[in-house]
Design an enzyme around this catalytic site. Structure first.
Site, mmCIF file in Angstrom:
data_model
loop_
_atom_site.group_PDB
_atom_site.id
_atom_site.type_symbol
_atom_site.label_atom_id
_atom_site.label_comp_id
_atom_site.label_asym_id
_atom_site.label_seq_id
_atom_site.Cartn_x
_atom_site.Cartn_y
_atom_site.Cartn_z
ATOM 1 C CD GLU A 110 33.619 4.940 8.021
ATOM 2 O OE1 GLU A 110 33.052 5.043 9.105
ATOM 3 O OE2 GLU A 110 34.129 4.075 7.526
ATOM 4 C CG HIS A 225 26.121 0.158 10.715
ATOM 5 N ND1 HIS A 225 25.427 0.397 9.590
ATOM 6 C CD2 HIS A 225 27.245 0.551 10.856
ATOM 7 C CE1 HIS A 225 26.394 0.830 8.796
ATOM 8 N NE2 HIS A 225 27.492 1.039 9.671
ATOM 9 N NE ARG A 267 28.353 4.051 12.301
ATOM 10 C CZ ARG A 267 29.192 3.197 12.730
ATOM 11 N NH1 ARG A 267 29.259 2.788 13.762
ATOM 12 N NH2 ARG A 267 30.361 3.132 11.590
ATOM 13 C CG HIS A 328 27.826 -1.680 14.036
ATOM 14 N ND1 HIS A 328 28.091 -2.753 13.568
ATOM 15 C CD2 HIS A 328 28.290 -0.606 13.970
ATOM 16 C CE1 HIS A 328 29.364 -2.305 12.915
ATOM 17 N NE2 HIS A 328 29.534 -1.073 13.296
ATOM 18 N NE ARG A 363 31.470 2.260 17.001
ATOM 19 C CZ ARG A 363 31.745 2.058 16.000
ATOM 20 N NH1 ARG A 363 32.644 2.687 15.532
ATOM 21 N NH2 ARG A 363 30.749 1.240 15.376
#
Length: 437
Positions: A110, A225, A267, A328, A363
């Site tokens: 990811e 997100h 992100r 998110h 994160r």
């Protein structure tokens, strides 16, 4: 009502903590909604794991870089070094992860990960993990679940937590006395108009911590997100389009169907690029195209995303879908040590409610499930070791002013104002420090 330990929340952190607590203690697990309506069930992408010793340095660096190097290095070290043990625990409980043709665990990648190190189960990894943990907890004779039971306060006396005050579904308000209390209440998405979180997750533990002077940390750090399915209905919970989709080759496109960003950046950077592109295009969304991912892989790895988009009228094997950033994840929370203990005696916090510094300012993808499990287990072990030293419940005053909690809307609005005010103050303090640096 009395228990040895109260766990507030039925997500993966609360359940894993419960599973690792002593089996001879009476445990009550309360859930604000039904036990399955929590964000752990919604996690799509997967759970990170250290693949081997050679992977440690890059995994550590990936986590630190995504967190803008504001992470607590020791917390990151603990999480990474504990990851293989946690995965073994999950497999022993019956969690099934994707395997390759040789029966070996399969890994995906990811955003902001330099290597493939993420285990997954289709695109419902959170559901697979959390539902399995729930089954194992339901098998325990020492655990009682109370659904639609909302924590409205903790019981504090002389700086010690002796349990919680709760509101039942029928409006009844009462206390649950306990030697230890564990906050596992999830995030704050219910405070936002657009969020991937359940609407009932409104940061209750944060407000209660503020009310009792429990130390908080980084409560202005909220992750957006980059890719949720765009809907004109703002009352809908935003449907997340997993980062794993981009990890497998999906690309972001502007209104002219041109790629405009490296999709595997952290992100916050991808979110910033999308918002800037939306402004340039004068549109409420951008496009995400999965057409270059083989159809078989899409249907096997992301069946729920494919099905959801189909319900909305999109065939992801042939056309792009509209996506927009949404709130998110909460990187801040109740400040805890390396065993998830808060600044208040006999009070612990785990999962998204807690802040042990692992995530820093942002994160890294698929670290949330791992972090929750690692530190909830550490909390459970310490509670078990320290239980006989806990202060007697006989010290708790007999009288609790239940009238304070009767007006549910007034109390809820007050708690939201407390959180908003604290977040604003934290942000202003951070700005002043940067200005003076």
């Amino acid at each position: 009502m009395k228990a040895d330990i109260v766990v507030v929340g039925s997500g993966c952190a609360g359940l894993f903590c419960t599973l690792n607590l002593p089996k001879d203690k009476k445990i009550i697990v309360i859930s604000k909604s039904d036990v399955r309506s929590n964000d752990s069930f919604l996690a799509q992408g997967g759970i990170s794991m250290l693949k081997d010793k050679e992977d440690y340095d890059s995994y550590f660096e990936d986590t630190m870089k995504a967190g803008h190097y504001e992470n607590d290095k020791n917390s990151v070290k603990i999480m990474i070094q504990s990851s293989q043990e946690i995965i073994k625990d999950l497999i022993s409980y019956g969690v099934e992860f994707q395997k390759d043709e040789n029966g070996v665990l399969a890994f995906t990648r990811e955003g902001a990960h330099s290597k493939k190190r993420i285990l997954f189960h289709e695109d419902i990894t959170g559901k697979e993990i959390t539902s399995t943990l729930l089954k194992r907890v339901e098998e325990l004779d020492n655990v009682e679940f109370r659904e639609y039971c909302t924590m409205v306060d903790i019981i504090e006396f002389a700086g010690v937590c002796y349990g919680v005050v709760v509101r039942e579904k029928d409006g009844t308000i009462h206390e649950i006395l306990s030697n230890y209390t564990v906050f596992a209440c999830g995030g704050i998405g219910g405070l936002y108009r657009h969020s991937t979180n359940y609407k009932h997750l409104t940061g209750d533990a944060i407000a209660i911590a503020l009310r009792h002077g429990v130390v908080l940390k980084n409560i202005d750090y909220v992750q957006i997100h980059p890719t949720t399915f765009y809907s004109e209905d703002s009352n809908e919970r935003s449907f997340l389009i997993s980062e794993s989709v981009r990890g497998e080759g999906a690309v972001l496109l502007n209104k002219n169907m041109q790629r405009f960003v490296d999709e595997l950046l952290p992100r916050d950077e991808v979110t910033k690029a999308i918002l800037e592109q939306m402004k340039k295009d004068d549109m409420s969304y951008v496009y995400l195209s999965m057409v270059n991912i083989p159809k078989k892989e899409l249907e096997e790895h992301f069946p729920n995303i494919v099905a959801f988009c189909k319900e909305k009228g999109y065939d992801v094997t042939k056309e792009p879908i509209p996506v927009v950033p949404a709130q998110h994840y909460f990187m801040g929370g109740v400040k805890v040590d390396y065993y998830s203990k808060t600044s208040m005696d006999q009070l612990y916090a785990v999962g998204e409610t807690a802040c042990n510094g692992v995530h820093g300012a942002n994160r890294l993808a698929s670290n949330s499930l791992l972090e929750s499990l690692v530190f909830s287990k550490r909390a459970a072990i310490q509670i078990g070791e320290e239980f006989d030293k806990s202060k007697s419940l006989d010290k708790v005053p007999d009288y609790i002013d239940f009238d304070y909690y009767k007006n549910e809307k007034k109390l809820g609005d007050n708690y939201i104002r407390m959180i908003d005010g604290a977040m604003d103050r934290t942000q202003e303090t951070r700005k002043r420090r940067k200005t003076n640096a």
